[in-house]
Design a protein around this motif. Structure first.
Motif, PDB file in Angstrom:
ATOM      1  N   ILE A 187       0.837  -1.197   0.000  1.00 60.62           N
ATOM      2  CA  ILE A 187       0.000   0.000   0.000  1.00 60.62           C
ATOM      3  C   ILE A 187       0.875   1.251   0.000  1.00 60.62           C
ATOM      4  O   ILE A 187       0.655   2.180  -0.766  1.00 60.62           O
ATOM      5  N   ASP A 188       1.888   1.259   0.862  1.00 62.97           N
ATOM      6  CA  ASP A 188       2.757   2.429   0.964  1.00 62.97           C
ATOM      7  C   ASP A 188       4.029   2.043   1.714  1.00 62.97           C
ATOM      8  O   ASP A 188       4.105   0.973   2.326  1.00 62.97           O
ATOM      9  N   TYR A 189       5.006   2.925   1.655  1.00 62.80           N
ATOM     10  CA  TYR A 189       6.232   2.751   2.430  1.00 62.80           C
ATOM     11  C   TYR A 189       6.857   4.121   2.614  1.00 62.80           C
ATOM     12  O   TYR A 189       6.540   5.076   1.904  1.00 62.80           O
ATOM     13  N   ASP A 190       7.722   4.234   3.603  1.00 64.55           N
ATOM     14  CA  ASP A 190       8.564   5.418   3.739  1.00 64.55           C
ATOM     15  C   ASP A 190       9.960   4.933   4.080  1.00 64.55           C
ATOM     16  O   ASP A 190      10.261   3.748   3.889  1.00 64.55           O
ATOM     17  N   ILE A 235      17.074  -1.391  -1.393  1.00 69.01           N
ATOM     18  CA  ILE A 235      15.786  -1.925  -0.922  1.00 69.01           C
ATOM     19  C   ILE A 235      14.692  -0.881  -1.150  1.00 69.01           C
ATOM     20  O   ILE A 235      13.599  -1.200  -1.621  1.00 69.01           O
ATOM     21  N   ALA A 236      14.986   0.381  -0.833  1.00 65.40           N
ATOM     22  CA  ALA A 236      14.013   1.454  -1.065  1.00 65.40           C
ATOM     23  C   ALA A 236      13.668   1.551  -2.556  1.00 65.40           C
ATOM     24  O   ALA A 236      12.500   1.748  -2.916  1.00 65.40           O
ATOM     25  N   ALA A 237      14.662   1.374  -3.417  1.00 65.57           N
ATOM     26  CA  ALA A 237      14.403   1.405  -4.865  1.00 65.57           C
ATOM     27  C   ALA A 237      13.501   0.241  -5.270  1.00 65.57           C
ATOM     28  O   ALA A 237      12.592   0.412  -6.095  1.00 65.57           O
ATOM     29  N   ASN A 238      13.739  -0.933  -4.718  1.00 66.62           N
ATOM     30  CA  ASN A 238      12.887  -2.094  -5.006  1.00 66.62           C
ATOM     31  C   ASN A 238      11.459  -1.859  -4.512  1.00 66.62           C
ATOM     32  O   ASN A 238      10.494  -2.219  -5.193  1.00 66.62           O
ATOM     33  N   LEU A 239      11.329  -1.282  -3.320  1.00 64.91           N
ATOM     34  CA  LEU A 239       9.992  -0.972  -2.801  1.00 64.91           C
ATOM     35  C   LEU A 239       9.284   0.035  -3.706  1.00 64.91           C
ATOM     36  O   LEU A 239       8.071  -0.067  -3.918  1.00 64.91           O
ATOM     37  N   ALA A 240      10.018   0.994  -4.260  1.00 61.29           N
ATOM     38  CA  ALA A 240       9.412   1.974  -5.166  1.00 61.29           C
ATOM     39  C   ALA A 240       8.870   1.295  -6.422  1.00 61.29           C
ATOM     40  O   ALA A 240       7.768   1.618  -6.884  1.00 61.29           O
ATOM     41  N   VAL A 241       9.611   0.332  -6.949  1.00 61.90           N
ATOM     42  CA  VAL A 241       9.155  -0.396  -8.131  1.00 61.90           C
ATOM     43  C   VAL A 241       7.912  -1.217  -7.793  1.00 61.90           C
ATOM     44  O   VAL A 241       6.931  -1.233  -8.539  1.00 61.90           O
ATOM     45  N   MET A 242       7.942  -1.900  -6.638  1.00 61.17           N
ATOM     46  CA  MET A 242       6.796  -2.702  -6.220  1.00 61.17           C
ATOM     47  C   MET A 242       5.575  -1.809  -6.003  1.00 61.17           C
ATOM     48  O   MET A 242       4.476  -2.134  -6.440  1.00 61.17           O
ATOM     49  N   LYS A 243       5.774  -0.670  -5.343  1.00 56.75           N
ATOM     50  CA  LYS A 243       4.649   0.232  -5.086  1.00 56.75           C
ATOM     51  C   LYS A 243       4.052   0.747  -6.397  1.00 56.75           C
ATOM     52  O   LYS A 243       2.833   0.829  -6.538  1.00 56.75           O
ATOM     53  N   ALA A 244       4.899   1.080  -7.351  1.00 56.85           N
ATOM     54  CA  ALA A 244       4.403   1.557  -8.642  1.00 56.85           C
ATOM     55  C   ALA A 244       3.553   0.489  -9.325  1.00 56.85           C
ATOM     56  O   ALA A 244       2.492   0.791  -9.880  1.00 56.85           O
TER      57      ALA A 244
END
Length: 180
Positions: free
Chosen positions: A91-94, A137-146
């Motif tokens: 759903i989201d991450y920070d 990891i943050a970059a991977n989370l950004a791809v997953m979130k997109a």
């Protein structure tokens, strides 16, 4: 040891197929509520391993993530030998947290047995303190979130626990600015 962000994530992530085990059945003849969380936990582990937050991350980079809050809705009984798959939607991450939603679905018939909304914290395992995700990891989370942002926002997100009539009265009083 930085890794490149994957190019693609399934939306939502879908777990491997899991079978309800005999030891999970309680005296009511259905799966005990604790084991729904076993299925959710296995899926969180499997799903977030894709972004680099698996066992290897903990062993090699001394980081992990811990559950901070969960909200579970039980919708339908699961019985012995039912097969399920669990979906995971980011759903989201920070910089330090991930907010996600899961649904346990019957693997053959597709109905939803339970949902879970969760919030987890990234932890430095050497200090045991909440810490920012590494850049990869943050970059991977950004791809997953997109990828997951294309999905409909689940209606069960952010629910409040309570007796419906009393919640409605409470919400009406809050809307009027009245205290009770």
């Amino acid at each position: 040891m930085e890794k490149k962000a994957p190019v693609f994530f399934f939306a939502p992530f879908v777990s491997s197929t899991m079978r309800i085990e005999p030891a999970w059945i309680d005296h009511n003849g259905h799966m005990n509520m604790a084991y729904y969380h076993v299925l959710f936990d296995r899926t969180v582990e499997e799903g977030f391993s894709v972004v680099g937050l698996g066992r290897e991350y903990t062993e090699e980079r001394k980081g992990s993530f811990f559950a901070a809050e969960i909200h579970t809705l039980y919708k339908r009984e699961l019985k012995l030998r039912d097969q399920v798959r669990v979906t995971l939607q980011l759903i989201d991450y920070d910089e330090k947290r991930i907010h996600y939603y899961l649904e346990i679905r019957h693997a053959v018939e597709g109905w939803v047995a339970a949902t879970m909304e969760g919030l987890s914290l990234h932890v430095n395992m050497e200090t045991r303190k909440v810490s920012p995700f590494p850049d990869d990891i943050a970059a991977n989370l950004a791809v997953m979130k997109a990828a997951h942002a294309r999905l409909k926002r689940p209606s069960d997100i952010g629910r409040i626990i309570g007796i419906p009539e009393k919640l409605e009265k409470h919400e009406s009083l809050l809307a009027l600015g009245t205290r009770h």
